[in-house]
Design a protein around this motif. Structure first.
Motif, PDB file in Angstrom:
ATOM      1  N   THR B   2       0.821  -1.201   0.000  1.00  0.00           N
ATOM      2  CA  THR B   2       0.000   0.000   0.000  1.00  0.00           C
ATOM      3  C   THR B   2       0.863   1.262   0.000  1.00  0.00           C
ATOM      4  O   THR B   2       1.909   1.311   0.647  1.00  0.00           O
ATOM      5  N   ASP B   3       0.413   2.252  -0.756  1.00  0.00           N
ATOM      6  CA  ASP B   3       1.176   3.489  -0.864  1.00  0.00           C
ATOM      7  C   ASP B   3       0.679   4.470   0.190  1.00  0.00           C
ATOM      8  O   ASP B   3      -0.387   5.048   0.069  1.00  0.00           O
ATOM      9  N   LYS B   4       1.448   4.643   1.246  1.00  0.00           N
ATOM     10  CA  LYS B   4       1.001   5.439   2.388  1.00  0.00           C
ATOM     11  C   LYS B   4       0.777   6.898   2.007  1.00  0.00           C
ATOM     12  O   LYS B   4       0.117   7.635   2.718  1.00  0.00           O
ATOM     13  N   THR B   5       1.348   7.330   0.870  1.00  0.00           N
ATOM     14  CA  THR B   5       1.222   8.748   0.545  1.00  0.00           C
ATOM     15  C   THR B   5      -0.164   9.034  -0.067  1.00  0.00           C
ATOM     16  O   THR B   5      -0.583  10.165  -0.113  1.00  0.00           O
ATOM     17  N   GLU B   6      -0.876   8.011  -0.518  1.00  0.00           N
ATOM     18  CA  GLU B   6      -2.164   8.251  -1.157  1.00  0.00           C
ATOM     19  C   GLU B   6      -3.268   8.388  -0.119  1.00  0.00           C
ATOM     20  O   GLU B   6      -3.311   7.626   0.837  1.00  0.00           O
ATOM     21  N   ASN B   7      -4.157   9.372  -0.323  1.00  0.00           N
ATOM     22  CA  ASN B   7      -5.346   9.398   0.524  1.00  0.00           C
ATOM     23  C   ASN B   7      -6.350   8.428  -0.087  1.00  0.00           C
ATOM     24  O   ASN B   7      -6.187   7.991  -1.231  1.00  0.00           O
ATOM     25  N   PRO B   8      -7.397   8.075   0.664  1.00  0.00           N
ATOM     26  CA  PRO B   8      -8.333   7.046   0.179  1.00  0.00           C
ATOM     27  C   PRO B   8      -8.949   7.388  -1.180  1.00  0.00           C
ATOM     28  O   PRO B   8      -9.091   6.516  -2.036  1.00  0.00           O
ATOM     29  N   GLU B   9      -9.286   8.673  -1.401  1.00  0.00           N
ATOM     30  CA  GLU B   9      -9.894   9.042  -2.690  1.00  0.00           C
ATOM     31  C   GLU B   9      -8.910   8.819  -3.829  1.00  0.00           C
ATOM     32  O   GLU B   9      -9.260   8.288  -4.883  1.00  0.00           O
ATOM     33  N   GLN B  10      -7.629   9.232  -3.604  1.00  0.00           N
ATOM     34  CA  GLN B  10      -6.623   9.020  -4.657  1.00  0.00           C
ATOM     35  C   GLN B  10      -6.438   7.539  -4.925  1.00  0.00           C
ATOM     36  O   GLN B  10      -6.315   7.095  -6.060  1.00  0.00           O
ATOM     37  N   LEU B  11      -6.433   6.779  -3.833  1.00  0.00           N
ATOM     38  CA  LEU B  11      -6.237   5.333  -3.963  1.00  0.00           C
ATOM     39  C   LEU B  11      -7.345   4.713  -4.807  1.00  0.00           C
ATOM     40  O   LEU B  11      -7.074   3.996  -5.775  1.00  0.00           O
ATOM     41  N   VAL B  12      -8.616   5.028  -4.460  1.00  0.00           N
ATOM     42  CA  VAL B  12      -9.744   4.455  -5.191  1.00  0.00           C
ATOM     43  C   VAL B  12      -9.755   4.973  -6.638  1.00  0.00           C
ATOM     44  O   VAL B  12     -10.058   4.236  -7.575  1.00  0.00           O
ATOM     45  N   GLN B  13      -9.359   6.231  -6.815  1.00  0.00           N
ATOM     46  CA  GLN B  13      -9.262   6.789  -8.171  1.00  0.00           C
ATOM     47  C   GLN B  13      -8.299   5.959  -9.014  1.00  0.00           C
ATOM     48  O   GLN B  13      -8.617   5.562 -10.137  1.00  0.00           O
ATOM     49  N   SER B  14      -7.149   5.646  -8.433  1.00  0.00           N
ATOM     50  CA  SER B  14      -6.155   4.930  -9.240  1.00  0.00           C
ATOM     51  C   SER B  14      -6.574   3.471  -9.436  1.00  0.00           C
ATOM     52  O   SER B  14      -6.425   2.913 -10.531  1.00  0.00           O
ATOM     53  N   LEU B  15      -7.178   2.862  -8.407  1.00  0.00           N
ATOM     54  CA  LEU B  15      -7.706   1.500  -8.593  1.00  0.00           C
ATOM     55  C   LEU B  15      -8.797   1.501  -9.664  1.00  0.00           C
ATOM     56  O   LEU B  15      -8.841   0.628 -10.530  1.00  0.00           O
ATOM     57  N   GLY B  16      -9.656   2.526  -9.616  1.00  0.00           N
ATOM     58  CA  GLY B  16     -10.774   2.593 -10.547  1.00  0.00           C
ATOM     59  C   GLY B  16     -10.316   2.784 -11.981  1.00  0.00           C
ATOM     60  O   GLY B  16     -10.863   2.176 -12.909  1.00  0.00           O
ATOM     61  N   LYS B  18      -7.406   1.886 -13.252  1.00  0.00           N
ATOM     62  CA  LYS B  18      -6.810   0.616 -13.716  1.00  0.00           C
ATOM     63  C   LYS B  18      -7.918  -0.393 -14.026  1.00  0.00           C
ATOM     64  O   LYS B  18      -7.855  -1.132 -15.014  1.00  0.00           O
ATOM     65  N   ALA B  19      -8.935  -0.416 -13.166  1.00  0.00           N
ATOM     66  CA  ALA B  19     -10.032  -1.364 -13.371  1.00  0.00           C
ATOM     67  C   ALA B  19     -10.769  -1.057 -14.670  1.00  0.00           C
ATOM     68  O   ALA B  19     -11.123  -1.959 -15.429  1.00  0.00           O
ATOM     69  N   ARG B  20     -10.988   0.227 -14.966  1.00  0.00           N
ATOM     70  CA  ARG B  20     -11.721   0.593 -16.185  1.00  0.00           C
ATOM     71  C   ARG B  20     -10.946   0.140 -17.415  1.00  0.00           C
ATOM     72  O   ARG B  20     -11.524  -0.403 -18.362  1.00  0.00           O
ATOM     73  N   ARG B  21      -9.617   0.333 -17.374  1.00  0.00           N
ATOM     74  CA  ARG B  21      -8.806  -0.123 -18.521  1.00  0.00           C
ATOM     75  C   ARG B  21      -8.916  -1.642 -18.662  1.00  0.00           C
ATOM     76  O   ARG B  21      -9.108  -2.170 -19.765  1.00  0.00           O
ATOM     77  N   ALA B  22      -8.827  -2.341 -17.538  1.00  0.00           N
ATOM     78  CA  ALA B  22      -8.933  -3.808 -17.598  1.00  0.00           C
ATOM     79  C   ALA B  22     -10.321  -4.214 -18.091  1.00  0.00           C
ATOM     80  O   ALA B  22     -10.461  -5.145 -18.889  1.00  0.00           O
ATOM     81  N   ALA B  23     -11.360  -3.486 -17.653  1.00  0.00           N
ATOM     82  CA  ALA B  23     -12.733  -3.829 -18.054  1.00  0.00           C
ATOM     83  C   ALA B  23     -12.898  -3.684 -19.562  1.00  0.00           C
ATOM     84  O   ALA B  23     -13.586  -4.485 -20.200  1.00  0.00           O
ATOM     85  N   THR B  24     -12.261  -2.657 -20.128  1.00  0.00           N
ATOM     86  CA  THR B  24     -12.347  -2.468 -21.578  1.00  0.00           C
ATOM     87  C   THR B  24     -11.735  -3.658 -22.295  1.00  0.00           C
ATOM     88  O   THR B  24     -12.286  -4.167 -23.285  1.00  0.00           O
ATOM     89  N   THR B  25     -10.608  -4.149 -21.783  1.00  0.00           N
ATOM     90  CA  THR B  25      -9.991  -5.344 -22.373  1.00  0.00           C
ATOM     91  C   THR B  25     -10.904  -6.561 -22.193  1.00  0.00           C
ATOM     92  O   THR B  25     -11.176  -7.300 -23.138  1.00  0.00           O
TER      93      THR B  25
END
Lengths: 421, 421
Positions: B2-16, B18-25
């Motif tokens: 886990t990247d301690k520098t990320e706040n929860p919103e940034q974390l979910v943003q980056s997970l989301g 990545k997930a959207r790109r994977a979903a397109t594939t």
């Protein structure tokens, strides 16, 4: 009509409980019973013409300082009222989705399963100054077996009350509880907030109106919402397009009506289609459309204005279009993925493989091949009527009509089956 | 991780993202490509058995003070891990709903319309201590062409990470992006809040766990939620029921497994069925079930305890049942309307008309005739797997499996049609 002693939560609670009781009655009605009640409501609106137009005149008087466009949306006259009543009759003639056997299957243990379509329950409609929504949306809900709670704009308060009085009289005369269609009796904005939080009382909220209304509803709602915030629709002209077809579709998609959500806002042209591109751009300009182009498009006609970054994310709803050269269908797909609003996007091409790539990959409620985005409409889809267009991914996607106002239940039929340990 | 520098919103943003790109594939993959990747993930979990069980041992050590029931949910052993891998193989063998032509129609102007099933997109799963959910839910999402963002309970953090490492390895080996299934890397509870508000990044949230988790998700979520809060399931025994069938269904519906959401919590008996009622009540008591009855039921056996008002609204999930005499099917319908949770309700009767009244009127996701409510389960419905049961009215209702993890788009095919003014 409004009870000043009730706070907004109590008010919505009592509206919701009456609506739920009415919905239970409506769910058990036959198609003909619902149709008869809706036709009676249509006739009652015709019979009460004078009262309704007088009420509308009051609203128009109070609206004298409002913009002309809003006054036009608010205005009722004999023709428009006849149109509203005729629309109600056509709703009564629509095929009834309730009771439809969606699918059936069975299991080796002898259990049979039936997925049957049933009404959603209680539908909340929040709208602005168009009084026709009171009849159209309210009676469409009834035809699908739902109770409706309507919250119209304050400009239309007298018109809406007069329309509702007629509708209620008509429904009652056909033995349907008038609580099937209720109007929030207060213009207190807090009542909207209470509706948006009335989970369990209201099953779905459908906002009908401008972007700020939809945005507020989507932001505050605890109840599921069917809506679209933007209609940033694209037409992509592929190098394998028929030039005349491409020009006609582009001009129609933008200019037939610039104010509807299905109007094209961005034209994407294959950079390999440069031969036909200038003709399309000129045709739009000649029709009186302002074209805001990227560098490639700017070079095609001196009347083209330079596009800025925000143009690609703008729903103009005016005779303005942004236009851009892209590298083939993949470039178009990438642009739409970044700037689209999941509403309606169309490809013009004679190449089936290219079309299939676009139709399969673009993640919008409606994707089209060789057709104008202006067909994005429940009536044009053959639904007979529409209560809105949804761009979310759940439940109903695209034009929402009777079927979108239903859900299903699973009926499991056995002969004494118990589940083994 | 886990990247301690990320706040929860940034974390979910980056997970989301990545997930959207994977979903397109994922949306573009064939059934066999998805199945192959899921089978590879299953094999990777078998191959990584030692690492996964060692990680689970760490979790079990930290959980030594937790209640036995929770430790049992958390525990993995060779057999349970084999079961998880085999379940993944069976998910890979399920029929793929994506691409299904749901319906097609056309219009007089020559436009043809195809409603096609497509993946939902990005699914968020929030669950508690069962590590098997990491594989079951994550891979069910993948089979439907969706990307999954998983947030498991902190007790299972090591087990979940080990399972996910194997799953990611398997997916990658089959050419599927490992971001198809991601685990929220922090146990910070604020990350759950960020997921619940991640509209646009996450398309739907499915909570898997106890009532407090589901309640929090339903209360806070800005993203659509598929869930059920309660499973207050009823069995109504009609006067025209076969006494043996009624007794067997009542006992099975309550006692086969008392802890599942489809277990009967309230038994409603037709007051005109008093002859068979005592036998049913005694059978439940003899099976070790505590019966809390109204006056009428109390008189049938001295072991019956008096029911209080809250018993009718209680989901026991234990060998306890509330029981009551009602005045026929209408009395049963009225009780269920007031106290039910729209989950599963069953009528036992030999009278088809009475059954139709119950099946048609009771407003629950699942209504049954002459069958045990314990069949309320995706597997028992023949869905092969289930990600949860939804009692809301929108999108998917009842057991949610592959089809419930999809939506649709409308493909409009033309030959140059433009919309007339």
């Amino acid at each position: 009509m409004t009870d000043k002693t009730e706070n907004p939560e109590q008010l919505v609670q009592s509206l919701g409980e009456k609506a739920r009781r009415a919905a239970t009655t409506l769910a058990a009605l036959s198609t003909e019973e619902k149709a008869k009640a809706i036709r009676a409501a249509a006739q009652a609106m015709r019979d009460d013409k004078d009262a309704i137009l007088a009420a509308n005149a009051k609203d128009m008087e109070a609206a004298s300082d409002l913009p002309a466009a809003m006054q036009d949306r608010l205005k009722l006259d004999a023709d428009r009222l006849t149109g509203i009543a005729d629309a109600a009759d056509s709703i009564a003639a629509l095929p009834d989705p309730v009771g439809e056997l969606i699918k059936t299957w069975d299991q080796p243990n002898g259990l049979t399963f039936e997925r049957r379509r049933v009404p959603l329950g209680v539908v909340g409609i929040i709208y602005e100054s168009r009084p026709n929504v009171t009849a159209d949306a309210g009676l469409l809900c009834v035809m699908a077996g739902n109770a409706a709670i309507l919250r119209g704009g304050s400009e239309a308060v007298h018109s809406n009350r007069a329309l509702l009085a007629a509708i209620g009289k008509g429904l009652r005369s056909a033995g349907v509880p008038e609580e099937a269609v209720q109007l929030v009796p207060t213009q207190d904005r807090a009542a909207v907030g209470a509706m948006l939080k009335a989970a369990g009382l209201i099953d779905i909220i459908i906002p009908r109106g401008g972007k700020s209304l939809v945005a507020r509803v989507q932001e505050e709602a605890r109840v599921p919402v069917l809506a679209h915030l933007d209609g940033i629709c694209h037409v992509y002209v592929d190098k394998d397009a028929n030039p005349d077809m491409a020009r006609e579709i582009a001009v129609n998609a933008k200019m037939r009506r610039t104010g509807i959500c299905g109007a094209m806002e961005t034209l994407l042209i294959d950079e390999a289609a440069v031969d036909m591109a200038p003709g399309i751009i000129r045709a739009l300009l000649d029709e009186g459309c302002e074209v805001r182009g990227d560098v490639g498009v700017k070079g095609m006609d001196e009347r083209v204005k330079p596009a800025t970054a925000e143009d690609w994310d703008t729903e103009y709803l005016e005779p303005i279009v942004s236009a851009k050269l892209v590298s083939g269908v993949d470039g178009a797909i990438a642009h739409i993925a970044e700037h689209g609003s999941h509403h309606t996007d169309s490809i013009v091409t004679g190449n089936q493989q290219t079309a299939d790539t676009f139709l399969g990959t673009v993640d919008s409620a409606i994707v089209m091949h060789n057709a104008s985005t202006q067909f994005a409409d429940g009536g044009q889809f053959g639904f007979g009527a529409e209560i809105g267009i949804a761009t979310g991914r759940l439940h109903a996607r695209g034009p929402v009509a009777l079927e979108g106002l239903t859900t299903y239940k699973t009926v499991v039929k056995g002969s004494g089956q118990t589940r083994p340990a």
